[in-house]
Design an enzyme around this catalytic site. Sequence first.
Site: not given
Length: 180
Positions: A72, A102, A132, A150
């Site tokens: 999404n 990194h 989400a 979420a």
Amino acid sequence: MELLNKIKKNNKIRAILYPIYLYFKTRTRISKTAILKYKKNIKLGKNVDIWDYVVIRAIEGTVIIGENSQINPFTVIYCDKKVIIGKNVMIAPHCMIAGGNHDYLQTVKPMRFAGYLTKGPIIIEDDVWIGANCTITDGITIHRGAVIAANSVVTKNVNSFDVVGGVPAKFLFNRKDKSK
């Protein structure tokens, strides 16, 4: 019937006048605003939906997205080794799947130029729902049928059918236990 034949011949008209046809047709849909960098390293199954402003960067690794999965809007997938997303996976808006880090362990070069470290692939098995604003960190496996609540940050593997949530994500309950 003549109108239906015209619709089938012209994708633009079909999408506007007859959206149900698109829904049942097995094809992958990628939004015009999605960014797929290093496309040769991205493999998509049938009927995958990649919505608006999704970014997938497969710099040195491979991103594999299984059939019927949905990514999404505003989700970002970075891949330094491998990210595997299974079948029927739902990834809600604003998620970050970060396959690599990194090289912060070395101190000779600035970290930006030091290369990458990775714990291994990120694997999201079939039938997973990621809510989400979630972050999935490097080297994580989310097993079949799991749910990530979420706003969670997943730093440990998630077992099959477990529901996890929080920062860092912790076990809340198992879906099979609740369904009895």
